[in-house]
Design a protein around this motif. Structure first.
Motif, short mmCIF file in Angstrom:
data_model
loop_
_atom_site.label_atom_id
_atom_site.label_comp_id
_atom_site.label_asym_id
_atom_site.label_seq_id
_atom_site.Cartn_x
_atom_site.Cartn_y
_atom_site.Cartn_z
N ASP A 79 0.96 -1.19 0.03
CA ASP A 79 -0.07 -0.01 0.15
C ASP A 79 1.01 1.05 -0.02
OD1 ASP A 79 -2.24 1.49 -0.18
OD2 ASP A 79 -3.11 0.53 1.55
N LYS A 80 0.09 2.41 -0.20
CA LYS A 80 1.09 3.64 -0.20
C LYS A 80 1.78 3.91 1.12
CE LYS A 80 -1.73 5.57 -3.98
NZ LYS A 80 -2.58 6.74 -4.56
N ASP A 81 2.65 4.66 1.23
CA ASP A 81 3.19 5.06 2.57
C ASP A 81 1.79 5.98 3.22
OD1 ASP A 81 4.73 5.55 4.60
OD2 ASP A 81 5.31 7.83 3.70
N GLY A 82 1.58 5.17 4.52
CA GLY A 82 0.46 5.95 5.25
C GLY A 82 -0.75 5.03 5.14
N GLY A 83 -0.90 4.10 4.00
CA GLY A 83 -2.10 3.43 3.83
C GLY A 83 -2.42 2.53 4.90
N ASP A 84 -3.76 1.80 4.99
CA ASP A 84 -4.18 1.11 6.01
C ASP A 84 -4.50 -0.39 5.50
OD1 ASP A 84 -6.62 1.41 4.49
OD2 ASP A 84 -7.52 2.26 6.20
N PHE A 85 -4.14 -0.53 4.28
CA PHE A 85 -4.30 -1.85 3.50
C PHE A 85 -5.89 -2.46 3.47
CE2 PHE A 85 -0.07 -2.08 5.71
CZ PHE A 85 0.60 -2.42 4.79
N ALA A 86 -6.74 -1.47 3.45
CA ALA A 86 -8.12 -1.51 3.44
C ALA A 86 -8.39 -1.96 1.88
CB ALA A 86 -9.00 -0.39 3.64
N ASN A 87 -7.52 -1.34 0.96
CA ASN A 87 -7.58 -1.71 -0.43
C ASN A 87 -6.18 -1.53 -0.89
OD1 ASN A 87 -10.61 -1.53 -1.32
ND2 ASN A 87 -10.52 0.28 -0.15
N PRO A 88 -5.33 -2.87 -0.81
CA PRO A 88 -3.98 -2.85 -1.16
C PRO A 88 -3.60 -2.49 -2.67
CG PRO A 88 -4.60 -4.50 0.13
CD PRO A 88 -5.77 -4.07 -0.05
N VAL A 89 -2.70 -1.70 -2.90
CA VAL A 89 -2.50 -1.50 -4.44
C VAL A 89 -2.00 -2.61 -5.33
CG1 VAL A 89 -1.93 1.02 -3.93
CG2 VAL A 89 -0.32 -0.59 -4.12
N PHE A 90 -1.29 -3.46 -4.49
CA PHE A 90 -0.81 -4.72 -4.85
C PHE A 90 -0.78 -6.02 -4.26
CE2 PHE A 90 2.18 -7.37 -7.39
CZ PHE A 90 1.85 -7.01 -8.77
N LYS A 91 -1.15 -7.16 -4.54
CA LYS A 91 -1.01 -8.22 -3.66
C LYS A 91 -0.26 -9.32 -4.55
CE LYS A 91 -5.51 -8.88 -2.51
NZ LYS A 91 -6.28 -9.16 -1.44
N VAL A 92 0.60 -10.21 -3.74
CA VAL A 92 1.33 -11.32 -4.41
C VAL A 92 1.17 -12.35 -3.34
CG1 VAL A 92 3.69 -11.92 -5.13
CG2 VAL A 92 3.23 -9.62 -5.08
N VAL A 93 0.84 -13.33 -4.15
CA VAL A 93 0.81 -14.79 -3.28
C VAL A 93 2.08 -15.39 -3.10
CG1 VAL A 93 0.00 -17.23 -3.61
CG2 VAL A 93 -1.41 -15.43 -4.50
N SER A 94 2.20 -15.99 -1.97
CA SER A 94 3.74 -16.58 -1.37
C SER A 94 4.09 -17.49 -2.20
CB SER A 94 3.52 -16.75 0.12
OG SER A 94 2.73 -18.01 0.27
N ASP A 95 5.29 -18.06 -2.01
CA ASP A 95 5.83 -19.05 -2.76
C ASP A 95 5.03 -20.60 -2.37
OD1 ASP A 95 7.93 -17.43 -3.77
OD2 ASP A 95 9.26 -17.96 -2.30
N GLY A 96 5.06 -21.47 -3.02
CA GLY A 96 4.48 -22.69 -3.01
C GLY A 96 3.01 -22.77 -3.26
N ALA A 97 2.67 -21.93 -4.24
CA ALA A 97 1.29 -21.75 -4.34
C ALA A 97 0.26 -21.10 -3.10
CB ALA A 97 0.43 -22.95 -4.96
N GLY A 98 1.14 -20.06 -2.28
CA GLY A 98 0.54 -19.76 -1.21
C GLY A 98 0.68 -20.16 0.22
N VAL A 99 1.50 -21.25 0.23
CA VAL A 99 1.58 -22.06 1.47
C VAL A 99 2.86 -21.81 2.38
CG1 VAL A 99 0.14 -23.87 0.79
CG2 VAL A 99 2.36 -24.07 0.67
N GLN A 100 3.89 -21.09 1.73
CA GLN A 100 4.92 -21.03 2.48
C GLN A 100 5.16 -19.29 2.85
OE1 GLN A 100 8.64 -21.92 0.00
NE2 GLN A 100 7.72 -23.68 -1.24
N PRO A 101 5.72 -19.30 4.09
CA PRO A 101 5.73 -17.98 4.67
C PRO A 101 6.92 -17.27 4.04
CG PRO A 101 6.84 -19.59 6.13
CD PRO A 101 6.24 -20.26 5.10
N GLN A 102 7.08 -17.08 2.95
CA GLN A 102 8.06 -16.42 2.14
C GLN A 102 7.73 -16.21 0.69
OE1 GLN A 102 11.70 -19.01 2.40
NE2 GLN A 102 11.48 -19.21 0.17
#
Length: 374
Positions: A79-102
């Motif tokens: 999110d933008k600096d100061g944003g609250d993530f209510a509407n993130p500008v971009f999202k990325v699924v984590s490694d391992g089709a979303g199951v890995q904590p990285q």
């Protein structure tokens, strides 16, 4: 007796149905929030190099814990600096089709994120990131968020995958459907051999309506509907653009093209520009040079430009006769001004005859040439 059979049949059916009934339980969607964010550190500064396909940044965090030990999926949200993530500008699924904590994110994608957060090219700004954990329909943002300082280079966050030349100054005119296609050298880098006449021209990523528009201003490429004005007589040009750094790499007039024969260290004939990146000669007399060891038939091409002479020749340092060779023998490659190396050889039948030479720098495939004995 028939009635008794029916009664027993119904009784067994009821038993079967009751035995097939499953024990239904409510789905446990309870999940703990993501723990500490580990990498990158808060206020980390990253100098982005989106043109480098190997440039990446890794994000790591402590895993969330579901109540029943089930599967948790993760997304990194920006999110933008100061944003609250209510509407993130971009999202990325984590490694391992979303199951890995990285997750590992390329600098190219981080450049897009920077642009979405209002950071312009050749500028530095801040973005925020956190991790959202989810199980079934239950999504829970992380308890912690961090700030990244991103430095964008000159260039576009989203480089075009194709590039076309259009406008009244071009060979195809203003009709977008006939726009001239550039040859793509690598991601974001394009070149074209063409001619320009008095008028205007523009760059676009689509041969039709709805494309993005670009124009050159000095040594920079800018996005917008402005055009470049051309004056004077019609001339052949070589144009090369790099959208990764928003730069005009080269825009030079091709003043003449000559057939260079090595043994004479001179051009024995000239080719004239026709259209669509093609140069062609009239009849050029050819006489192999007599050395003590035999007759020499080596040649290449010299392109005289406003920036100097460029030579086009073979990828082979030492070449063989063209007789029976594949089409790749005639491919054109930038070579040095060495008198002998990276040259082609005339067909033996060309000695003391005339030839017609043709160079094709069209965008449809490999650059190539032909020599036809007259």
């Amino acid at each position: 007796m028939k009635t008794l059979k029916i009664v027993f049949g119904l009784w067994f059916a009821c038993i079967a149905l009751s035995s097939c009934k499953k024990d239904e339980r409510a789905l446990n969607e309870n999940i703990g929030a993501v723990g500490a964010l580990n990498l990158p550190s808060d206020q980390a500064s990253i100098k982005l190099t989106p043109s480098d396909a190997t440039a990446t940044q890794q994000f790591k965090w402590a895993a969330a814990t579901p109540d029943d030990g089930g599967l948790v999926l993760y997304e990194v949200a920006f999110d933008k600096d100061g944003g609250d993530f209510a509407n993130p500008v971009f999202k990325v699924v984590s490694d391992g089709a979303g199951v890995q904590p990285q997750v590992t994110i390329s600098h190219k994608d981080l450049t897009k994120i920077a642009a979405l957060c209002g950071i312009n090219s050749s500028s530095t700004g801040k973005v925020r990131w956190t991790v959202i954990a989810s199980k079934a329909s239950n999504a829970k943002p992380g308890q912690e968020s961090r700030t990244l300082q991103l430095e964008r280079p000159a260039g576009f966050a989203e480089v075009p995958t194709e590039l076309y030349l259009t406008g009244s100054a071009t060979e195809a005119g203003d009709d977008l459907a006939k726009a001239l296609k550039f040859k793509k050298l690598e991601e974001g880098v394009f070149e074209i051999y063409t001619s320009l006449k008095p008028g205007t021209y523009q760059l676009t990523n689509k041969a039709g309506d709805g494309g993005r528009k670009f124009f050159a201003e000095g040594t920079q490429i800018k996005e917008g509907t402005s055009s470049v004005t051309v004056s004077g007589s019609t001339k052949a040009y070589y144009l090369k653009y790099d959208f990764n750094v928003a730069a005009v790499v080269e825009a030079t007039e091709i003043q003449s093209v000559g057939l260079f024969m090595s043994a004479y260290a001179a051009e024995i004939g000239q080719l004239a520009y026709v259209a669509n990146g093609v140069w062609q000669s009239g009849n050029i007399p050819v006489e192999f040079y007599q050395f003590s060891w035999g007759r020499d038939e080596r040649y290449k091409f010299a392109l005289h430009t406003s920036a100097g002479i460029k030579y086009m020749g073979s990828s082979n340092v030492n070449n063989v006769s063209p007789v029976g060779q594949s089409a790749s023998y005639f491919y054109l490659n930038p070579v040095t001004n060495d008198q002998w190396n990276n040259t082609y050889k005339f067909n033996p039948a060309a000695d003391n005859k005339s030839v017609k030479a043709m160079l094709n720098f069209g965008s449809g495939g490999a650059y190539t040439h032909s020599i036809v004995v007259q």
